[in-house]
Design a protein around this motif. Structure first.
Motif, PDB file in Angstrom:
ATOM      1  N   UNK A 181      39.845  31.798  -6.262  1.00  0.00           N
ATOM      2  CA  UNK A 181      38.824  32.578  -5.553  1.00  0.00           C
ATOM      3  C   UNK A 181      39.424  33.863  -4.998  1.00  0.00           C
ATOM      4  N   UNK A 182      38.718  34.959  -5.194  1.00  0.00           N
ATOM      5  CA  UNK A 182      39.099  36.177  -4.491  1.00  0.00           C
ATOM      6  C   UNK A 182      38.566  36.060  -3.067  1.00  0.00           C
ATOM      7  N   UNK A 183      39.445  35.846  -2.131  1.00  0.00           N
ATOM      8  CA  UNK A 183      39.022  35.609  -0.754  1.00  0.00           C
ATOM      9  C   UNK A 183      40.140  36.029   0.186  1.00  0.00           C
ATOM     10  N   UNK A 189      40.834  43.348   3.084  1.00  0.00           N
ATOM     11  CA  UNK A 189      40.695  43.303   1.622  1.00  0.00           C
ATOM     12  C   UNK A 189      40.942  44.673   0.993  1.00  0.00           C
ATOM     13  N   UNK A 190      41.205  44.685  -0.304  1.00  0.00           N
ATOM     14  CA  UNK A 190      41.547  45.945  -0.974  1.00  0.00           C
ATOM     15  C   UNK A 190      40.362  46.869  -1.186  1.00  0.00           C
ATOM     16  N   UNK A 191      39.160  46.385  -1.041  1.00  0.00           N
ATOM     17  CA  UNK A 191      37.977  47.251  -1.104  1.00  0.00           C
ATOM     18  C   UNK A 191      37.020  46.829   0.000  1.00  0.00           C
ATOM     19  N   UNK A 192      36.204  47.749   0.419  1.00  0.00           N
ATOM     20  CA  UNK A 192      35.366  47.517   1.597  1.00  0.00           C
ATOM     21  C   UNK A 192      34.331  46.435   1.333  1.00  0.00           C
ATOM     22  N   UNK A 227      36.278  36.487   3.920  1.00  0.00           N
ATOM     23  CA  UNK A 227      35.654  37.543   3.117  1.00  0.00           C
ATOM     24  C   UNK A 227      35.834  37.153   1.653  1.00  0.00           C
ATOM     25  N   UNK A 228      34.738  37.055   0.923  1.00  0.00           N
ATOM     26  CA  UNK A 228      34.825  36.654  -0.479  1.00  0.00           C
ATOM     27  C   UNK A 228      33.614  37.167  -1.242  1.00  0.00           C
ATOM     28  N   UNK A 229      33.603  36.916  -2.531  1.00  0.00           N
ATOM     29  CA  UNK A 229      32.479  37.279  -3.399  1.00  0.00           C
ATOM     30  C   UNK A 229      31.518  36.104  -3.509  1.00  0.00           C
TER      31      UNK A 229
END
Length: 351
Positions: A181-183, A189-192, A227-229
């Protein structure tokens, strides 16, 4: 092509509730995730499938998974008394176990007192963890379900102590990286992330604004700071069903009611009789009102977030969906309108 039924439901919600944008992720069985997105965040940035969101209390699914992973490893056991791991915690009273903390039946208040952890510059996870240790029960365990944050702060401290790592690092090793997981927790994080509209409270529009600020993200809240997608949210809820992260026995226990039929919930009108809850996930049951349509079925499970999101799994159709909007839930939109999106997801299943 986006699913037009789901997209229409999303646009209706956006118009009716002044939600600038929504991303929906849908995972059906072993098929690739389907994304449907519309609108923008509060800055006007167009939403995409990989937009990052502050998912608030969906973070509790990740914290629960970390605890359960240590249970599978034999480091912890569900019925361990809290005092076995955190003897200094004021909540370490008879009957307060890890199981009770996971399903919100430990008799704890909703949140830590501002006396112990004022929301102000200088606050960090260390101070919040100390505040959790200083929070006594406000009632006996096993009497009702009182959803809250303190129990999950204590669980994070247990993970820290037994993993011998800061919680954010332990969470990455035990849960986030194994799930792919991108979290992010506590790290910028690398982008807002998507900026949420209509944030309320005394800190709205300031550098301390809940959900939207670097300050909020820096707190590494184990109950609300992830923070995740939408794909990350889906991975968390599916981990309670899919083989791989947890043993079959723990997956089964985690996704059935652990409260013994107790009443409770959040605050009115979100107080239900009964209020089924698992070992991290909320169990849908026959709750009303609710942010997930009754069509999901009483055995379905997942979690919502006050930032305006929900991640849910429906066993009958092997379908998981995540809804992330760019308006906080305190306006009532998630409770009143999100069920229509979930219903559209379930109605759009192939065959």
């Amino acid at each position: 092509m986006p699913n037009e039924t789901i997209l229409a439901a999303m646009r209706q919600v956006m118009q009716a509730s002044q939600v600038p944008g929504i991303v929906v992720g849908i995972a059906r069985g072993d098929q690739p995730i389907e994304y449907v997105q519309a609108g923008t965040d509060a800055r006007g940035a167009e939403l995409r499938a990989d937009t990052l969101f502050t998912v608030a209390s969906i973070s509790k699914l990740a914290t629960a998974l970390a605890v359960l992973r240590l249970c599978d490893a034999g480091v912890l056991a569900l019925d361990d008394p809290l005092g076995q791991h955190l003897p200094e915690a004021l909540a370490a009273q008879p009957g307060v176990t890890l199981r009770a903390l996971l399903c919100h039946t430990a008799g704890l208040p909703i949140d830590v007192s501002p006396r112990h952890a004022a929301y102000a510059p200088g606050l960090d996870w260390h101070a919040l963890g100390m505040a959790c240790l200083l929070t006594p029960p406000d009632g006996p365990p096993g009497r009702r379900v009182q959803y809250g944050n303190v129990g999950y702060g204590l669980l994070a401290l247990v993970v820290e102590r037994r993993a011998e790592l800061p919680f954010a690092e332990a969470l990455g090793q035990l849960v986030l990286r194994p799930l792919g997981a991108e979290a992010y927790l506590g790290a910028e994080p690398p982008r807002a992330p998507a900026k949420l509209a209509h944030v309320r409270g005394q800190h709205a529009g300031t550098p301390l604004e809940p959900f939207n600020s670097r300050f909020w993200r820096s707190l590494a809240l184990p109950w609300a700071g992830l923070v995740t997608t939408t794909a990350g949210a889906l991975a968390l809820v599916r981990a309670f069903h899919d083989p791989g992260l947890l043993s079959a026995g723990l997956r089964a226990d985690a996704t059935r009611d652990q409260t013994g039929g107790l009443n409770g919930g959040f605050v009115e009108p979100l107080y239900w009789e009964p209020c089924p809850w698992g070992l991290g996930p909320e169990i849908r049951g026959n709750k009303s009102p609710h942010w997930v349509a009754a069509a999901a079925g009483p055995a379905s499970f997942g979690h919502s977030g006050a930032s305006g999101c929900v991640a849910w799994y429906v066993p009958g159709s092997d379908t998981a969906f995540a809804i992330a909007g760019t308006r906080t839930a305190d306006s009532g939109w998630l409770l009143r309108r999100a069920p229509a999106i979930g219903a559209a997801v379930l109605a759009s299943a192939p065959g």
